[in-house]
Design a protein around this motif. Structure first.
Motif, PDB file in Angstrom:
ATOM      1  N   PHE A   1       0.836  -1.199   0.000  1.00 47.92           N
ATOM      2  CA  PHE A   1       0.000   0.000   0.000  1.00 47.92           C
ATOM      3  C   PHE A   1       0.873   1.251   0.000  1.00 47.92           C
ATOM      4  O   PHE A   1       1.944   1.260   0.617  1.00 47.92           O
ATOM      5  CB  PHE A   1      -0.904  -0.003   1.231  1.00 47.92           C
ATOM      6  CG  PHE A   1      -1.810  -1.196   1.307  1.00 47.92           C
ATOM      7  CD1 PHE A   1      -2.931  -1.281   0.508  1.00 47.92           C
ATOM      8  CD2 PHE A   1      -1.526  -2.251   2.171  1.00 47.92           C
ATOM      9  CE1 PHE A   1      -3.760  -2.388   0.568  1.00 47.92           C
ATOM     10  CE2 PHE A   1      -2.350  -3.349   2.240  1.00 47.92           C
ATOM     11  CZ  PHE A   1      -3.473  -3.422   1.434  1.00 47.92           C
ATOM     12  N   PRO A   2       0.443   2.299  -0.701  1.00 49.25           N
ATOM     13  CA  PRO A   2      -0.765   2.371  -1.526  1.00 49.25           C
ATOM     14  C   PRO A   2      -0.612   1.533  -2.792  1.00 49.25           C
ATOM     15  O   PRO A   2       0.474   1.427  -3.351  1.00 49.25           O
ATOM     16  CB  PRO A   2      -0.881   3.857  -1.841  1.00 49.25           C
ATOM     17  CG  PRO A   2       0.528   4.366  -1.779  1.00 49.25           C
ATOM     18  CD  PRO A   2       1.195   3.574  -0.695  1.00 49.25           C
TER      19      PRO A   2
ATOM     20  N   ARG B   1      -3.932   1.156  -9.399  1.00 45.89           N
ATOM     21  CA  ARG B   1      -5.270   0.674  -9.751  1.00 45.89           C
ATOM     22  C   ARG B   1      -5.230  -0.710 -10.389  1.00 45.89           C
ATOM     23  O   ARG B   1      -6.135  -1.527 -10.169  1.00 45.89           O
ATOM     24  CB  ARG B   1      -5.965   1.666 -10.693  1.00 45.89           C
ATOM     25  CG  ARG B   1      -7.446   1.345 -10.864  1.00 45.89           C
ATOM     26  CD  ARG B   1      -8.147   2.315 -11.762  1.00 45.89           C
ATOM     27  NE  ARG B   1      -9.564   1.982 -11.889  1.00 45.89           N
ATOM     28  CZ  ARG B   1     -10.309   2.291 -12.934  1.00 45.89           C
ATOM     29  NH1 ARG B   1      -9.779   2.953 -13.937  1.00 45.89           N
ATOM     30  NH2 ARG B   1     -11.582   1.957 -12.969  1.00 45.89           N
TER      31      ARG B   1
ATOM     32  N   ARG C   1      -5.122  -3.078  -7.603  1.00 37.07           N
ATOM     33  CA  ARG C   1      -6.411  -3.129  -6.919  1.00 37.07           C
ATOM     34  C   ARG C   1      -7.404  -3.978  -7.698  1.00 37.07           C
ATOM     35  O   ARG C   1      -8.140  -4.785  -7.126  1.00 37.07           O
ATOM     36  CB  ARG C   1      -6.974  -1.718  -6.730  1.00 37.07           C
ATOM     37  CG  ARG C   1      -6.235  -0.866  -5.728  1.00 37.07           C
ATOM     38  CD  ARG C   1      -7.144   0.235  -5.198  1.00 37.07           C
ATOM     39  NE  ARG C   1      -7.747   1.037  -6.244  1.00 37.07           N
ATOM     40  CZ  ARG C   1      -7.302   2.217  -6.651  1.00 37.07           C
ATOM     41  NH1 ARG C   1      -6.197   2.727  -6.104  1.00 37.07           N
ATOM     42  NH2 ARG C   1      -7.919   2.903  -7.595  1.00 37.07           N
TER      43      ARG C   1
ATOM     44  N   ASP D   1     -14.507  -0.597  -6.954  1.00 33.87           N
ATOM     45  CA  ASP D   1     -13.413   0.076  -7.665  1.00 33.87           C
ATOM     46  C   ASP D   1     -13.630   1.583  -7.680  1.00 33.87           C
ATOM     47  O   ASP D   1     -12.691   2.352  -7.411  1.00 33.87           O
ATOM     48  CB  ASP D   1     -13.326  -0.458  -9.095  1.00 33.87           C
ATOM     49  CG  ASP D   1     -12.368   0.354  -9.969  1.00 33.87           C
ATOM     50  OD1 ASP D   1     -11.200   0.524  -9.574  1.00 33.87           O
ATOM     51  OD2 ASP D   1     -12.800   0.833 -11.038  1.00 33.87           O
TER      52      ASP D   1
ATOM     53  N   LEU E   1     -13.004   3.115  -4.260  1.00 31.75           N
ATOM     54  CA  LEU E   1     -11.590   3.170  -3.898  1.00 31.75           C
ATOM     55  C   LEU E   1     -10.834   4.281  -4.629  1.00 31.75           C
ATOM     56  O   LEU E   1      -9.681   4.553  -4.298  1.00 31.75           O
ATOM     57  CB  LEU E   1     -10.920   1.824  -4.190  1.00 31.75           C
ATOM     58  CG  LEU E   1     -11.323   0.669  -3.272  1.00 31.75           C
ATOM     59  CD1 LEU E   1     -10.683  -0.630  -3.736  1.00 31.75           C
ATOM     60  CD2 LEU E   1     -10.925   0.963  -1.828  1.00 31.75           C
ATOM     61  N   ARG E   2     -11.467   4.911  -5.597  1.00 32.12           N
ATOM     62  CA  ARG E   2     -10.816   5.979  -6.353  1.00 32.12           C
ATOM     63  C   ARG E   2     -11.112   7.356  -5.752  1.00 32.12           C
ATOM     64  O   ARG E   2     -10.960   8.372  -6.430  1.00 32.12           O
ATOM     65  CB  ARG E   2     -11.266   5.927  -7.812  1.00 32.12           C
ATOM     66  CG  ARG E   2     -10.966   4.591  -8.510  1.00 32.12           C
ATOM     67  CD  ARG E   2     -11.435   4.615  -9.953  1.00 32.12           C
ATOM     68  NE  ARG E   2     -10.703   5.597 -10.716  1.00 32.12           N
ATOM     69  CZ  ARG E   2     -11.130   6.127 -11.860  1.00 32.12           C
ATOM     70  NH1 ARG E   2     -12.309   5.777 -12.343  1.00 32.12           N
ATOM     71  NH2 ARG E   2     -10.412   7.010 -12.504  1.00 32.12           N
TER      72      ARG E   2
ATOM     73  N   ARG F   1     -12.540  10.334   2.240  1.00 39.93           N
ATOM     74  CA  ARG F   1     -12.726   8.901   2.468  1.00 39.93           C
ATOM     75  C   ARG F   1     -13.291   8.699   3.876  1.00 39.93           C
ATOM     76  O   ARG F   1     -12.591   8.881   4.869  1.00 39.93           O
ATOM     77  CB  ARG F   1     -11.407   8.153   2.309  1.00 39.93           C
ATOM     78  CG  ARG F   1     -10.849   8.203   0.902  1.00 39.93           C
ATOM     79  CD  ARG F   1      -9.790   7.149   0.689  1.00 39.93           C
ATOM     80  NE  ARG F   1      -8.670   7.285   1.601  1.00 39.93           N
ATOM     81  CZ  ARG F   1      -7.701   6.389   1.734  1.00 39.93           C
ATOM     82  NH1 ARG F   1      -7.732   5.278   1.039  1.00 39.93           N
ATOM     83  NH2 ARG F   1      -6.701   6.594   2.566  1.00 39.93           N
TER      84      ARG F   1
ATOM     85  N   GLU G   1      -8.778   1.636   1.178  1.00 42.45           N
ATOM     86  CA  GLU G   1      -8.050   0.681   0.344  1.00 42.45           C
ATOM     87  C   GLU G   1      -7.454  -0.465   1.148  1.00 42.45           C
ATOM     88  O   GLU G   1      -7.603  -1.639   0.785  1.00 42.45           O
ATOM     89  CB  GLU G   1      -6.942   1.420  -0.412  1.00 42.45           C
ATOM     90  CG  GLU G   1      -6.063   0.523  -1.264  1.00 42.45           C
ATOM     91  CD  GLU G   1      -4.944   1.292  -1.925  1.00 42.45           C
ATOM     92  OE1 GLU G   1      -5.135   1.721  -3.069  1.00 42.45           O
ATOM     93  OE2 GLU G   1      -3.884   1.490  -1.289  1.00 42.45           O
TER      94      GLU G   1
END
Length: 371
Positions: free
Chosen positions: A187-188, A191, A194, A293, A296-297, A305, A312
């Motif tokens: 992490f991070p 994409r 993910r 998805d 998480l963006r 968030r 995430e």
């Protein structure tokens, strides 16, 4: 840490023999064949392939039979087998725009260019048990299909893209994507990493998270831009040939969610994307994946968030059902030493604690407040 227990091998061997016996079931009933499982329990086989990260219907059907229908156990078997396979090449990105479509629906356009195709779906069934299913020789009437119903089918997101009403599709054309099967999750996460984790993630877990985003825990207001199911060609670029070579076809489900975005300091108001792609026919999983998805963006769109689906590390660290199963089921293993240590500690703490005097009983009149 643990003291060896003598005689355990014999008990384990007996447990294995009992498992084989129970797996076979009543000997008066014909055994399930691999062809039956792959053909008649196809959705279970598809889930095993998708979350096991290996496209092989026959092998997945074998795993379903070996696991007695426990799909997470079957997924575990497939992943374990996958680690023994050599990797000789990386395929080119599949082109879902050239898919041989079996099912294609959109909730955004009624008159969809290329047409809508319901395909095999439970969406319009009455959810009533059919008595005919009890008959061993039950045979459904074969479906009739118009040969001309599969023409060019542009993606809904391409239609929106032509009007600049949706963000780009993220194709950067450079760099090798990460491989979650060869390197640990960090992490991070990018994409592509993910999406790999979500594609392998547990359907039920992602379904719950996707549902949470619709109930306000994720700041998404989604529309199903398009769901399409069908076969796509897999190509490998061989340097010796100088051009890509088709090595086979795989059946996949693709879902693109579109969500409203009011804009930010750097981006205009537009639709944004949530993406899901999995092996086989798994539209519930693909939809859940695309919802998560998009959630998480949040950082990309300067959104706060606040919900679990936007975290995430929480999502990716807990969505893998094989890892989750290992952590939960390891509690069945011997913890004799740990438990005895905590038991001794608890006894010591109770012995050192002063004994509290029992509470005195108040007269009923005082409890009532009466004189």
């Amino acid at each position: 840490m643990y003291v060896a227990v003598k005689g355990g091998e014999a008990a384990i061997a007996n447990a294995h023999r009992l498992l084989v016996d129970r797996r076979r079931g009543d000997r008066r009933v014909p055994a399930l064949t691999i062809e039956q499982i792959a053909g008649q329990l196809a959705l279970a086989v598809d889930r095993v392939m998708a979350e096991g990260s290996l496209y092989d219907p026959e092998l997945a059907a074998m795993a379903v039979r070996q696991s007695r229908g426990d799909l997470i156990e079957a997924i575990f078997l497939i992943r374990a087998y996958r680690t023994t396979l050599p990797r000789f090449a990386a395929s080119s990105p599949i082109d879902t725009g050239r898919m041989l479509i079996e099912r294609r629906i959109s909730a955004t356009y009624k008159d969809l260019p290329g047409g809508q195709l319901l395909g095999p779906t439970f969406d319009y069934t009455h959810r009533l048990i059919e008595p005919d299913m009890a008959e061993d020789g039950f045979v459904a009437e074969p479906a009739r299909r118009d040969p001309g119903e599969t023409g060019p089918a542009p993606r809904v997101t391409d239609i929106l893209g032509d009007e600049a009403l949706i963000e780009g599709d993220g194709r950067d054309g450079g760099g090798e994507p990460a491989d979650l099967t060869r390197s640990p999750l960090a992490f991070p996460a990018t994409r592509d990493l993910r999406l790999q984790a979500l594609a392998r993630g547990d359907e039920g877990f992602l379904l719950g998270l996707g549902y949470s985003t619709q109930r306000g825990f994720g700041r998404t207001h989604p529309f199903v831009g398009e769901i399409r199911i069908g076969e796509v060609e897999v190509e490998v670029d061989l340097p010796e040939f100088g051009f890509p070579v088709v090595i086979g076809r795989v059946r996949v489900t693709e879902c693109q969610m579109v969500s409203q975005f009011t804009g930010s300091k750097s981006e205009p108001p537009q639709f944004t994307r949530g993406y899901g792609l999995v092996f086989g026919q798994m539209e519930r999983k693909a939809m859940s994946m695309s919802l998560v998805d998009r959630a998480l963006r949040a950082d990309e769109f300067e959104e706060e968030r606040r919900a679990p689906a936007q975290d995430e590390e929480f999502v990716l660290a807990h969505c893998d059902n094989v890892q989750a199963t290992g952590f939960v089921e390891h509690l069945k293993l011997p913890h004799y030493v740990d438990f005895q240590a905590e038991l001794d500690l608890l006894r010591t703490m109770r012995a050192e604690r002063p004994t509290a005097a029992p509470p005195t009983e108040e007269p009923a009149a005082e409890r009532d407040g009466s004189q």
